[in-house]
Every structure is written in C-alpha cells, then in structure tokens.
Enzyme design. Structure first.
Site, PDB file in Angstrom:
ATOM      1  N   LYS A  12       1.101  -1.287  -0.030  1.00 50.95           N
ATOM      2  CA  LYS A  12       0.263  -0.073  -0.136  1.00 50.95           C
ATOM      3  C   LYS A  12       1.065   1.262  -0.119  1.00 50.95           C
ATOM      4  O   LYS A  12       1.763   1.031   0.370  1.00 50.95           O
ATOM      5  CB  LYS A  12      -1.080   0.045   1.345  1.00 50.95           C
ATOM      6  CG  LYS A  12      -0.275  -0.012   2.457  1.00 50.95           C
ATOM      7  CD  LYS A  12       0.303   1.413   3.074  1.00 50.95           C
ATOM      8  CE  LYS A  12       0.547   0.577   4.791  1.00 50.95           C
ATOM      9  NZ  LYS A  12       1.479   2.105   4.819  1.00 50.95           N
ATOM     10  N   PRO A 101       9.401  -4.894  -0.333  1.00 48.13           N
ATOM     11  CA  PRO A 101      10.417  -4.346   0.521  1.00 48.13           C
ATOM     12  C   PRO A 101      10.052  -4.944   2.376  1.00 48.13           C
ATOM     13  O   PRO A 101       9.193  -4.361   2.356  1.00 48.13           O
ATOM     14  CB  PRO A 101      10.544  -2.998   0.233  1.00 48.13           C
ATOM     15  CG  PRO A 101      10.742  -2.438  -0.917  1.00 48.13           C
ATOM     16  CD  PRO A 101       9.156  -3.714  -1.252  1.00 48.13           C
ATOM     17  N   VAL A 102      10.892  -5.095   3.049  1.00 51.07           N
ATOM     18  CA  VAL A 102      10.599  -5.440   4.666  1.00 51.07           C
ATOM     19  C   VAL A 102      11.424  -4.482   4.925  1.00 51.07           C
ATOM     20  O   VAL A 102      12.147  -3.432   5.108  1.00 51.07           O
ATOM     21  CB  VAL A 102      11.316  -6.462   4.670  1.00 51.07           C
ATOM     22  CG1 VAL A 102      11.524  -6.515   6.768  1.00 51.07           C
ATOM     23  CG2 VAL A 102      11.197  -7.692   4.348  1.00 51.07           C
ATOM     24  N   GLY A 105       7.735   0.882   4.971  1.00 45.06           N
ATOM     25  CA  GLY A 105       6.191   1.897   4.753  1.00 45.06           C
ATOM     26  C   GLY A 105       5.677   0.892   4.101  1.00 45.06           C
ATOM     27  O   GLY A 105       4.584   2.363   3.470  1.00 45.06           O
ATOM     28  N   GLY A 108       4.088  -4.459   3.738  1.00 44.58           N
ATOM     29  CA  GLY A 108       4.482  -5.611   3.057  1.00 44.58           C
ATOM     30  C   GLY A 108       3.895  -6.762   4.597  1.00 44.58           C
ATOM     31  O   GLY A 108       3.051  -7.849   4.467  1.00 44.58           O
ATOM     32  N   GLY A 109       4.474  -6.817   5.392  1.00 38.65           N
ATOM     33  CA  GLY A 109       4.243  -7.336   6.768  1.00 38.65           C
ATOM     34  C   GLY A 109       2.633  -7.078   7.041  1.00 38.65           C
ATOM     35  O   GLY A 109       2.172  -8.157   7.819  1.00 38.65           O
ATOM     36  N   SER A 110       1.645  -6.175   7.150  1.00 41.19           N
ATOM     37  CA  SER A 110       0.775  -6.087   7.358  1.00 41.19           C
ATOM     38  C   SER A 110      -0.367  -7.006   5.954  1.00 41.19           C
ATOM     39  O   SER A 110      -1.260  -7.522   7.000  1.00 41.19           O
ATOM     40  CB  SER A 110       0.641  -4.762   7.749  1.00 41.19           C
ATOM     41  OG  SER A 110       0.949  -3.787   8.460  1.00 41.19           O
ATOM     42  N   ASP A 143      -1.654  -0.368  10.757  1.00 39.20           N
ATOM     43  CA  ASP A 143      -1.830  -1.209   9.521  1.00 39.20           C
ATOM     44  C   ASP A 143      -2.842  -2.034   8.828  1.00 39.20           C
ATOM     45  O   ASP A 143      -3.715  -2.131   7.590  1.00 39.20           O
ATOM     46  CB  ASP A 143      -0.785  -1.067   8.504  1.00 39.20           C
ATOM     47  CG  ASP A 143      -0.247   0.202   8.018  1.00 39.20           C
ATOM     48  OD1 ASP A 143      -0.747   1.614   8.516  1.00 39.20           O
ATOM     49  OD2 ASP A 143       1.186   0.457   7.994  1.00 39.20           O
TER      50      ASP A 143
HETATM   51  O1  C5P Z   1       0.506  -0.952  15.443  1.00 41.45           O
HETATM   52  P1  C5P Z   1       2.335  -1.513  14.516  1.00 41.45           P
HETATM   53  O2  C5P Z   1       2.657  -2.156  15.898  1.00 41.45           O
HETATM   54  O3  C5P Z   1       2.070  -1.503  13.178  1.00 41.45           O
HETATM   55  O4  C5P Z   1       2.583  -0.017  15.518  1.00 41.45           O
HETATM   56  C1  C5P Z   1       3.584   0.317  15.492  1.00 41.45           C
HETATM   57  C2  C5P Z   1       4.616   1.485  15.865  1.00 41.45           C
HETATM   58  O5  C5P Z   1       4.316   2.883  15.693  1.00 41.45           O
HETATM   59  C3  C5P Z   1       3.655   1.462  17.648  1.00 41.45           C
HETATM   60  O6  C5P Z   1       4.967   1.239  18.568  1.00 41.45           O
HETATM   61  C4  C5P Z   1       3.716   2.624  17.825  1.00 41.45           C
HETATM   62  O7  C5P Z   1       4.945   3.100  18.320  1.00 41.45           O
HETATM   63  C5  C5P Z   1       3.710   3.597  15.932  1.00 41.45           C
HETATM   64  N1  C5P Z   1       2.808   3.646  16.032  1.00 41.45           N
HETATM   65  C6  C5P Z   1       2.082   5.473  16.183  1.00 41.45           C
HETATM   66  N2  C5P Z   1       0.376   5.294  16.037  1.00 41.45           N
HETATM   67  C7  C5P Z   1      -0.250   5.089  15.105  1.00 41.45           C
HETATM   68  C8  C5P Z   1       0.625   3.669  14.936  1.00 41.45           C
HETATM   69  C9  C5P Z   1       2.173   2.846  14.615  1.00 41.45           C
HETATM   70  O8  C5P Z   1       2.458   5.558  17.118  1.00 41.45           O
HETATM   71  N3  C5P Z   1      -1.305   4.947  14.408  1.00 41.45           N
END
Ligand code: C5P
Length: 296
Positions: A12, A101-102, A105, A108-110, A143
């Site tokens: 995405k 790509p890993v 942004g 990918g994993g999501s 995500d």
């Molecule tokens: O939700 P996810 O594990 O993908 O998020 C990774 C990190 O990104 C979170 O631990 C947080 O530090 C940051 N994050 C955030 N606000 C969001 C999404 C992610 O601060 N809306």
C-alpha cells in the site's frame, strides 16, 4: 471447502497521512488515505490437519534475515489468532513469496497478515464479515484493518477505524515508481521523532479523494502529504536524498511511503515510469514500477 487458496497480498501507499495528536496510550491519531498498489506478495494457504508452518521465498533485494523469525512473523501470528478466536481445529501451511521490501513503509508484513486473515476466513469456512476481520487485524498492527478491508480506504484513529472511500464506479488509478534506499526504518522510531506544529492544508482528504475519482494524477501529485516525512528525512538523510532523486528524474510528486524507508513518485504514465526506473536502475537504486489498485 477448498484445500488450498492463493492470495495476492498487495503493498500500500498512503497518499495522505496526517497526524492529529498523541493518544493517552502512546499511539498517534491519524487520518490517512491508503491505496493498494500492484506490487504484491503471493500467499499460498494449504489446509493441514493441525500443523502450523510458514515458509518464505524472497525476490531480489529482500533479505530473509530482515524478515526475522517465523514465530514472530505477522502472518503466522494472524493464523494463530484466527485459530484461537474461532476455535478452529485444523492447521495451515503458509507459503509467502515476498516481493514487498521489508521495513519499507509499504505495509508488507501487515499485508501478509491481512491476506492470511482473509484467506483463512475462506479456507476454514468461517464466513466472518469484513468489519469483524478488520477489528481482529487491529489487534496485531495498526495498518492491518485497512488492508483487510482492501481498496481505497480512509483510515482513522490508531488505524482501527477504516472505511472504503466511495469512488462512484471504476477509476483508472495512478502509475507510480517505488524506490527504496536499502535501509530499514523502525515505525516506532519514526513516530517518536515526529514533532507537532506544522499545519496541514485544509480539506486534504476531500481534495485527494476528488483527484482519485477523477484519475487526475497532476492534482493528486500536488496534494501528496505525509506528516512523518520530516521525521524520516531528519533521521535518515538517505531517504531525503532518494526523494530528491525521484523529483530530479521527473516524478510529478514524491512522498515518503508510510513511515519509510520507501519513497514513491507519481508519474504521468507507464512510459515515463519505465524511463525513470531505467535511470534509477543505472544508479543501483532498488525500484519497481507499479499501479494503484483503487478497487482491490
Ligand atoms: O501498530 P503497529 O505495531 O504497526 O505500530 C508500530 C509502532 O508504530 C507502535 O508501537 C507505535 O510506536 C507507532 N504507531 C503510532 N501510532 C499509530 C501507529 C503506530 O505511534 N497510529
């Protein structure tokens, strides 16, 4: 019921990403337009009596080391969560052919996790509605709900509030060049570097949604916005340099993808994209020509 399912788990891009503030739980409140792109991982899910396994093959530029241990993989965690939540007895063999790509942004994993959630819903005959599956995905990562829903999505809150943007029929979408500086960005780090203060242009979502509906790439390029860009450029000058390179070679508009490290540039058409990719290739920069998939 089928014994095997193959899913394209699309990467995405966030065409807009506004940060509205920090929440009491430490996460950031967002408002973002998320669009799937043609670059995808291919996931094959095969029913097994009880065993869970995950294997991966990787395309050029993606190192298996970056992907990390299988048990921590979001796709594996998604499968276990589905099994526990719905009391499923069966197991699954997951194979992922990785092209996204890993740590780039691009979700990918999501996207793999979202694909596993949707795929297992079908493979295991669970028939759970999209909204419920999206909420389940939110337990694993911010995500994931947008990617479970698919198509062009407005994502809000931490990422758990998602709804499809009404496009009023098929739209053409945009051609884009995605490039990666060969570094891995930690999402948490980029969010923690973010500083409030800059005001965002008004009506960003409405204006971008209008450009998507009209397939107006020039207008969309002028509206690209990501509040995390300054933080990523400051922490990783290589990303800022790559962004500058994409502008220099003629992209109509360039933006950090999600929390980085990938950068994407909207291009006039496929022919211009191919020419830009050739120039990036010559400079040894990882790149791919893609197309947004508004309806996937
Ligand atoms: O939700 P996810 O594990 O993908 O998020 C990774 C990190 O990104 C979170 O631990 C947080 O530090 C940051 N994050 C955030 N606000 C969001 C999404 C992610 O601060 N809306």
């Amino acid at each position: 019921m089928r014994d095997e399912i193959t899913i394209e788990a699309h990467a995405k891009v966030n065409l807009t990403l506004e940060i509205l503030g920090i929440r009491p739980d430490g996460y950031h409140d967002l408002r973002s337009i998320v669009m799937p792109v043609s670059l995808s991982d291919t996931i094959t899910l095969t029913r097994t009596p009880a065993v869970f396994s995950l294997t991966l093959t990787t395309d050029r530029g993606i190192s298996a080391v970056q992907i990390g241990p299988v048990e921590k993989n979001l796709a594996m965690r998604a499968a276990r969560l589905m099994k526990d939540r719905y009391g499923v007895r069966a197991g699954v063999r997951i194979h992922i052919r990785k092209r996204i790509p890993v740590g780039g942004g691009m979700g990918g994993g999501s996207s793999d996790a979202a694909g596993v959630i949707r795929g297992l819903n079908e493979l295991w005959g669970l028939r759970r509605p999209d909204e419920e599956l999206a909420a389940l995905g939110a337990e694993l990562g911010s995500d994931i709900p947008a990617l479970v829903l698919g198509g062009t999505v407005l994502m809000e809150g931490r990422g758990e509030r998602v709804h499809r943007l009404a496009l009023d029929g098929p739209v053409r979408g945009f051609d884009l060049v995605i490039a990666n500086p060969g570094i891995h960005c930690s999402t948490a780090e980029i969010f923690s570097r973010w500083k409030s203060g800059l005001t965002t242009p008004p009506k960003m979502v409405q204006n971008m949604a209008f450009s998507i509906r009209a397939s107006d790439v020039k207008r969309a390029a002028s509206l690209l916005h990501n509040d995390l860009e300054a933080a990523a450029f400051e922490g990783y000058p290589a990303i800022a340099r790559l962004s500058e390179t994409l502008r220099r070679v003629g992209c109509l508009g360039v933006l950090l993808s999600g929390s980085g490290a990938s950068v994407f540039g909207l291009v006039r058409d496929r022919a211009q994209g191919e020419e830009i990719c050739r120039r990036l290739e010559a400079d040894g920069i990882w790149n791919v020509l893609a197309h947004t998939c508004p309806m996937v």
